[in-house]
Write a protein that holds these residues in place. Structure first.
Motif, PDB file in Angstrom:
ATOM      1  N   LEU A 184     -46.485  38.123  60.997  1.00 52.97           N
ATOM      2  CA  LEU A 184     -46.958  39.958  60.910  1.00 52.97           C
ATOM      3  C   LEU A 184     -47.753  39.176  58.986  1.00 52.97           C
ATOM      4  N   GLY A 185     -47.526  38.146  58.622  1.00 54.25           N
ATOM      5  CA  GLY A 185     -47.793  37.508  57.650  1.00 54.25           C
ATOM      6  C   GLY A 185     -48.992  37.276  57.663  1.00 54.25           C
ATOM      7  N   LEU A 218     -56.525  44.546  65.843  1.00 52.01           N
ATOM      8  CA  LEU A 218     -55.601  43.801  65.997  1.00 52.01           C
ATOM      9  C   LEU A 218     -54.702  44.798  64.773  1.00 52.01           C
ATOM     10  N   GLN A 219     -55.373  45.479  63.988  1.00 47.33           N
ATOM     11  CA  GLN A 219     -54.072  46.855  63.744  1.00 47.33           C
ATOM     12  C   GLN A 219     -53.870  47.248  64.310  1.00 47.33           C
ATOM     13  N   ASP A 220     -54.015  48.309  65.488  1.00 45.32           N
ATOM     14  CA  ASP A 220     -53.358  48.856  66.090  1.00 45.32           C
ATOM     15  C   ASP A 220     -52.494  47.896  66.774  1.00 45.32           C
ATOM     16  N   PHE A 221     -52.988  46.814  67.210  1.00 44.02           N
ATOM     17  CA  PHE A 221     -52.325  45.851  68.023  1.00 44.02           C
ATOM     18  C   PHE A 221     -50.626  45.982  67.028  1.00 44.02           C
ATOM     19  N   ILE A 222     -50.479  45.187  65.734  1.00 46.77           N
ATOM     20  CA  ILE A 222     -50.123  45.270  65.089  1.00 46.77           C
ATOM     21  C   ILE A 222     -49.061  46.224  65.034  1.00 46.77           C
ATOM     22  N   LYS A 223     -49.565  47.155  64.952  1.00 54.79           N
ATOM     23  CA  LYS A 223     -48.502  49.189  65.188  1.00 54.79           C
ATOM     24  C   LYS A 223     -48.019  48.679  65.846  1.00 54.79           C
TER      25      LYS A 223
END
Length: 202
Positions: free
Chosen positions: A153-154, A174-179
């Protein structure tokens, strides 16, 4: 040097064609850099292997360091393009506003290059984002130890910060995937701990 090469294309009237070729080269560089970044972490590599298959073949234990290598390689391509865009901005020649056909052509060509380079920033970032997303979807994040998951995540957070400087993109994909992955991981992690606790209490 690049300046001389650009001037030669200008004289030949091939500036726009050169710009098209340049962007094709960068798209190709993203693809090749991604493949070269993942290759060292595979036990076996065949020529027929597609990038997604390569990502799926990376052992879970090697995935975080592989992701870091992938991001570093792709960052170098982004950096190279970013420097190219800045070079064009700094070395832009002023063309007088006149009715001279040659000057009009040069103005049109200059505007074309400016727009193409600007669009290229987004395009390259989308290519990079697609490669990283492919890796993440194929790497089995849910199986990672908690520390490794946080580490990944970092890395992704740094990459999204780079993207914002690179082209102003918020990295929604990418943000949606991370979430989504974070929520899924925490649920699985919590479930696993609860099962361990249940076994302990029994």
């Amino acid at each position: 040097t690049f300046r001389k090469l650009k001037k030669a294309y200008d004289l030949l009237g091939k500036t726009q064609a050169a710009m098209e070729q340049l962007h094709m080269h960068f798209s190709s560089a993203v693809n090749e850099s991604a493949i070269e970044a993942v290759k060292p972490y595979l036990n076996e590599v065949s020529i027929e292997m597609k990038f997604q298959e390569m990502c799926q073949s990376v052992p879970t234990t090697k995935a975080p360091v592989c992701l870091l290598n992938l991001c570093e390689n792709l960052f170098l391509v982004m950096r190279s393009y970013y420097l190219l865009v800045n070079w064009h901005i700094k070395n832009e020649e002023a063309v007088p506003n006149s009715s001279n056909v040659f000057d009009i052509e040069r103005n049109v060509s200059r505007e074309y290059i400016k727009q193409k380079l600007k669009a290229g920033l987004i395009r390259i970032w989308h290519d990079v984002q697609a490669k990283v997303s492919t890796f993440l979807k194929s790497s089995g994040l849910e199986e990672f130890p908690f520390e490794k998951f946080i580490q990944m995540l970092g890395i992704l957070r740094k990459l999204t910060q780079v993207a914002e400087i690179f082209c102003g993109d918020k990295s929604d994909l990418l943000q949606d995937f991370i979430k989504t992955q974070s929520v899924s991981y925490i649920k699985n992690y919590h479930r696993g701990r609860m099962e361990e606790l249940k076994l302990f209490l029994e």
